[in-house]
Each structure stands twice: as C-alpha cells, then as structure tokens.
Design an enzyme around this catalytic site. Structure first.
Site, PDB file in Angstrom:
ATOM      1  N   ASP A 108      37.729  36.411  27.847  1.00 29.27           N
ATOM      2  CA  ASP A 108      37.208  36.283  29.202  1.00 29.27           C
ATOM      3  C   ASP A 108      38.385  36.345  30.165  1.00 29.27           C
ATOM      4  O   ASP A 108      39.524  36.555  29.746  1.00 29.27           O
ATOM      5  CB  ASP A 108      36.403  34.970  29.352  1.00 29.27           C
ATOM      6  CG  ASP A 108      35.241  35.125  30.328  1.00 29.27           C
ATOM      7  OD1 ASP A 108      35.496  35.560  31.464  1.00 29.27           O
ATOM      8  OD2 ASP A 108      34.095  34.824  29.956  1.00 29.27           O
ATOM      9  N   HIS A 129      35.008  40.546  33.299  1.00 26.54           N
ATOM     10  CA  HIS A 129      35.527  39.364  32.604  1.00 26.54           C
ATOM     11  C   HIS A 129      36.742  39.704  31.741  1.00 26.54           C
ATOM     12  O   HIS A 129      36.833  39.282  30.583  1.00 26.54           O
ATOM     13  CB  HIS A 129      34.426  38.749  31.722  1.00 26.54           C
ATOM     14  CG  HIS A 129      33.418  37.948  32.509  1.00 26.54           C
ATOM     15  ND1 HIS A 129      33.656  36.664  32.947  1.00 26.54           N
ATOM     16  CD2 HIS A 129      32.181  38.265  32.954  1.00 26.54           C
ATOM     17  CE1 HIS A 129      32.600  36.219  33.616  1.00 26.54           C
ATOM     18  NE2 HIS A 129      31.691  37.169  33.645  1.00 26.54           N
ATOM     19  N   GLU A 163      28.175  40.374  34.692  1.00 27.93           N
ATOM     20  CA  GLU A 163      28.934  40.071  35.909  1.00 27.93           C
ATOM     21  C   GLU A 163      30.161  40.958  36.099  1.00 27.93           C
ATOM     22  O   GLU A 163      31.260  40.458  36.310  1.00 27.93           O
ATOM     23  CB  GLU A 163      29.383  38.603  35.872  1.00 27.93           C
ATOM     24  CG  GLU A 163      28.224  37.632  35.806  1.00 27.93           C
ATOM     25  CD  GLU A 163      28.670  36.168  35.705  1.00 27.93           C
ATOM     26  OE1 GLU A 163      27.951  35.312  36.223  1.00 27.93           O
ATOM     27  OE2 GLU A 163      29.736  35.886  35.108  1.00 27.93           O
TER      28      GLU A 163
HETATM   29  C1  TNX Z   1      27.545  32.976  33.872  1.00 29.60           C
HETATM   30  S1  TNX Z   1      26.011  33.857  31.452  1.00 29.60           S
HETATM   31  C2  TNX Z   1      28.368  33.613  32.973  1.00 29.60           C
HETATM   32  C3  TNX Z   1      29.512  32.864  32.392  1.00 29.60           C
HETATM   33  C4  TNX Z   1      29.659  31.504  32.991  1.00 29.60           C
HETATM   34  C5  TNX Z   1      28.307  30.874  33.122  1.00 29.60           C
HETATM   35  C6  TNX Z   1      28.330  29.464  33.605  1.00 29.60           C
HETATM   36  C7  TNX Z   1      26.988  34.951  31.592  1.00 29.60           C
HETATM   37  C8  TNX Z   1      26.621  36.069  30.804  1.00 29.60           C
HETATM   38  N1  TNX Z   1      28.063  34.815  32.405  1.00 29.60           N
HETATM   39  O1  TNX Z   1      30.695  33.629  32.547  1.00 29.60           O
HETATM   40  O2  TNX Z   1      30.501  30.740  32.197  1.00 29.60           O
HETATM   41  O3  TNX Z   1      27.516  31.640  34.005  1.00 29.60           O
HETATM   42  O4  TNX Z   1      27.072  28.880  33.530  1.00 29.60           O
END
Ligand code: TNX
Length: 532
Positions: free
Chosen positions: A191, A268, A331
């Site tokens: 990440d 990420h 994301e």
């Molecule tokens: C969203 S869930 C993210 C994570 C974070 C999380 C915290 C997802 C696929 N991505 O990177 O840690 O929310 O709740």
C-alpha cells in the site's frame, strides 16, 4: 437441535447444520488413541494429537488403519465417500456406543473442519498450551453432527501495511480464524504506507519501500494534517521475507486456510514509487506515505510498469498457491494520468478513451497474465468498471452494489461491504470509552444480522455470491492487541453468517453461545472487545 441438560455449555461457533445430543458422555483418557483410517488423514491425526496432547498431557498414540480393539474413548478419522454429499468442507461426527468418536468426511479438509468442532465439544481448557492437573475430566456429550458451510469463501482480510504485524501474530490470527472455520486469509501486503513482501528482483521495494519516516498522529483529517506537522517522528518498518511468507502459507494450509495475497495496483502505490520513481507519473521522488487517506499518486501505464508488476506477480505466484490473486484496484485517483500528455498519448495507443478506461486496460493486462498462469484475478469492486475476463472475481466493498453488478454479469463476488464487514469501524454507537477507530458504527449485532445475498438477485445470479469477508484495516491499530480488540468477537459473528444456514441464525442464541465461546478466546489469549 436438542440440548442435553447435562451440557448446557455446549456452544459451537459457527453453529452446525445438524446437531443431536444424546444421553451419555465420552471421556478422553490417558489410553485414548487416534485411528487414522487412511494414509491421507495422517496429517489431520497429527494436528489433532498435538492439540490434545498439549492440553491433556495424554500420549494420544496414532494408529494407522483400522483396529478391532478400539472403543468409546478413542477417536477415528475416516474418509468416507458417502459424506461427499456434504461438499468439500462438510463432515460428520458420530459417537455410537462401543465405537470410537468418528469424524468422517469426503476430504481431508472436511476432517479438519470436524476436528475444530471436536475441540469445541470438549471443555474450553482443551485450548490450553500446557497440561491441566491429573484430575481434570475431559468429558463431552454424545453427539451426532452433520455439517457443511453455506459459503465457499469465508474470509478475513488483515492489513499488515498500515501497521506491520509480526509473523507470530499473523499465525495466531490464522489459528483463531481456523477455530471459526474461516477459510480464506486475505493478506494485504502492499500500500502507500509500506511494501511488506520481499521481491528478489526488485530489492528496493523492501529496502526503501518497507520503511516510512513516521506515522501521522491522531485521526486523519485532510484539512488539518500537513506533512511533517503532526507526525510521531518514529520510523515504522517491517516486511516478510519470502521464506516467512511460505511459512505462513504452510501454517495456514495445515488449517485448511488459503492465503490470498494482495498486491495493489495501479493506485495505493506510494511505497513502490518511492523505491522506484520511474514507476510514477511525474518522475518526482516521493516518500513512503506517512498519512492515511488516499494518495494522489498512481503508477504510470507504460509497458515497462506492466512488466515490472508481472515480474512481481511471478514471484508472488511462486509463494502463494491460491487460485485467486488480489490485485487491489481501489481508490486510484486519476489526476496524474489526466494531467500528463504522455499518459494521454498512451490512452489512444491502448484504445482507452479516458483515464477510467485506462485503469480497466491496466487491470485487464493483469487479468490476462494471471489467467495465462492458471490463476484467477480478484480485486476491489472498482475493477468492474470496464470489463473483465470471465474468471475474474470482485470484492464488493462500496456496499453490495458491486456484488450485484458482478453477479448479474456472471462474475463471482465476495461481499465485503463496509457497512457490514469493516472491522475498523467503531463497535458501538456511543464512542465514549472506545479506542480511536476510523469512523462509523458496526456493532456485533449488525454483523450477525447481515444477509450477504442481496434480494435483487435471482437464485441463479445468487450462486455468484461465493462468500463474505471481514476487513481489518489497521490505520488505527498499531498493535496486535488492538487488532484483536477490533476483530473479535465481530469476526466470530461473521463466521457464523458465512458458515451457518440463514434460517438457523438467531442473535440471542448466538450471544448465549458466544459468552461461553469467549472462554476459548481467553485461553487462546485473544484480547477481544468484552460484550456489552
Ligand atoms: C478504504 S476498502 C480502503 C482502504 C482503507 C479503508 C479504511 C478499500 C478497498 N480501500 O485503503 O484502509 O477504506 O476503512
């Protein structure tokens, strides 16, 4: 289910499909033996013997094949084709008079699941690391159990990036998963805030990428946090060598748990870009991210980047034999792509009309690669936007909509929606007294009451919902103790959602079982959140 008044304490989690308790009891004695009826079940016998020997101090000799001299105080493990109807994880436990307690199953995995049930039939002290005193009575009721899971994917995801978790703890977490018949350990290994798996071809991923300068203090709030202004000043680092990762895979396999590694792309990825700036879009040197939240950085979509990540995946495939490999996909902010003439040129080169199609193209490259290697891709639900290979599966996190869309398109989906399965959320509506968590409120009862199959699906579409998974994101979990506080007992509730039939679920009886089940967690040293 009939409850024998002699054993009100019988509290199996997850609850089996069929359980009958009859009169009489079974005792384990210093003379008890374990019969491994076939060669294939010997490793199961070893596993069981180790556990029983540790707590009882009895020898539990393992006997190959069938022996006529066995009796009530013995245990037999047997592969039985007639139990195949219970599927690849189903098992049966019988305790006929004059016969050994017998766990039979169509597969060794089924035997393994049955062993976990047997351990729960015994006094909780069976989970002790050292022998009880000589007088302790190892007694259990006579039962008939026939059991098999509702879902094939019963997962728990542990984020070992935001906070590195030691190998010993990862094993402990997996062991507690096994107790709950969870079968998929989704290991979040890369990440923005760290790269935690050794990749031999690209050593800087760990020599640079596994260490961040510091960690932001308090809660993430983009408005107030400025880099360097409120960090703790303490470097955070750690990674798993390939040897350690293999050790974890083997430890999990002995418990019939599959480890699904996650290598995030194309977002990420600050840690990888910090190690190899040529993977980024700007050429700028960045640091391993010290704050939570979503990074503006993204991998560049050059062919060299695709090859770089295929190289990584080749090493990953050699460590992890899982059918599924998780490539993240969530994301990924596209500003750097949209703002780069080079990337815009690349879009037309690969036939993508915008940055969203470019993300799909990126994922499809990996999808094709994994398919060629005989594996299946799984990713967070964003990967659905743009078409996937038929074998690819989706983890629906932004609600259940991703799961519905996936199932309607014929893709398998694992329900991991934040509203029901995010174990980093607060556990009570009233946050007073609760340790810092990311947001929200997800109580034990909400987890237990969750129905993973959305009403919108036809029975045929619903077959694509292959399971459900709990997420332990560790931004606000610095230690194993905090992980356990957040994960348990909610993961026990989720395990029952994933294993037991929908019609058999009842929160008040679960609570009654749970209050006794917690004794097992006490003995295993799990720092769960106490019940309200
Ligand atoms: C969203 S869930 C993210 C994570 C974070 C999380 C915290 C997802 C696929 N991505 O990177 O840690 O929310 O709740």
């Amino acid at each position: 289910m009939t409850i024998n008044p002699l054993y009100p304490e019988l509290s199996l989690i997850p609850q089996p499909n069929k359980l009958t308790v009859s009169d009489g009891e079974i005792r384990l004695l210093p003379t008890s033996r374990i019969f491994a009826t076939e060669e294939e079940v010997k490793s199961e016998a070893e596993f069981l013997a180790q556990q029983l020997r540790r707590a009882t101090g009895f020898p539990f000799e393992i006997i190959d094949g069938l022996d006529t001299a066995k009796d009530d105080n013995d245990i037999a493990l047997a592969l039985a084709p007639d139990v195949s109807g219970l599927g690849s994880e189903g098992y049966r436990i019988t305790t006929d008079e004059g016969q050994p307690l017998t766990i039979s199953a169509g597969t060794t995995c089924g035997i393994g699941r049955g062993i976990q049930t047997l351990l729960q039939l015994l006094p909780a002290a069976i989970f002790d690391c050292g022998p009880r005193n000589k007088g302790f009575v190892w007694v259990m009721p006579r039962v008939m159990i026939e059991d098999s899971p509702r879902f094939q994917w019963r997962g728990a995801m542990l984020d070992c990036v935001r906070h590195f978790m030691p190998v010993e703890f990862v094993k402990k977490f997996i062991n507690v998963m096994a107790l709950h018949k969870l079968n998929t350990f989704h290991w979040h290994l890369t990440d923005d805030q760290g790269w935690r798996l050794e990749i031999k071809k690209y050593p800087k991923l760990t020599s640079v990428g596994s260490r961040r300068r510091e960690t932001m203090l308090g809660h993430y709030d983009a408005k107030h946090y400025q880099s360097g202004a409120s960090g703790d000043g303490i470097p955070h680092e750690g990674f798993y060598t390939q040897e350690e990762a293999r050790e974890i895979v083997a430890y999990a396999a002995a418990r019939h748990i599959t480890v699904v590694p996650e290598i995030e792309m194309p977002g990420h990825n600050d840690a990888a870009i910090a190690a190899y700036p040529e993977l980024g879009c700007t050429g700028e040197e960045i640091q391993v991210r010290t704050e939570w939240g979503i990074s503006p950085h993204i991998l560049n979509p050059k062919q060299s980047t695709i090859e770089f990540f295929k190289d990584i995946l080749r090493e990953v495939l050699a460590i992890f034999p899982s059918e599924f490999i998780h490539i993240g996909g969530d994301e990924a902010l596209k500003c750097e792509w949209d703002g780069s003439p080079e990337v815009i040129a690349r879009m037309s080169e690969v036939g993508a009309k915008d940055s969203h199609e470019l993300q799909s193209w990126f994922i499809r490259c990996m999808d094709r690669f994994l398919t060629e290697q005989g594996r299946r891709l799984v990713g967070w639900d964003e990967i659905l936007e743009g078409g996937l290979a038929p074998g690819a599966a989706v983890m629906s996190w932004r609600g259940v909509e991703g799961g519905i869309a996936a199932a309607k398109q014929g893709h398998d989906a694992v329900i991991s929606s934040y509203g029901h399965t995010y174990l980093d959320y607060y556990q009570a509506a009233d946050q007073t007294g609760e340790p810092l968590a990311i947001c929200g409120c997800l109580t034990l009862e909400m987890v237990y009451g969750f129905e993973p199959i959305p009403d919108e699906l036809t029975p045929d579409e619903a077959k694509h919902i292959i399971g459900v998974q709990g997420q332990v994101w560790t931004e606000y979990m610095q230690t194993p103790t905090k992980v356990e506080y957040m994960a348990f007992p909610r993961l026990a509730a989720l395990a029952e959602v994933a294993w037991s039939s929908a019609s058999s679920r009842n929160y008040s009886s679960f609570r009654a079982h749970l209050s006794r089940h917690l004794q097992r967690l006490n003995i295993l040293g799990v720092s769960y959140r106490p019940l309200d």
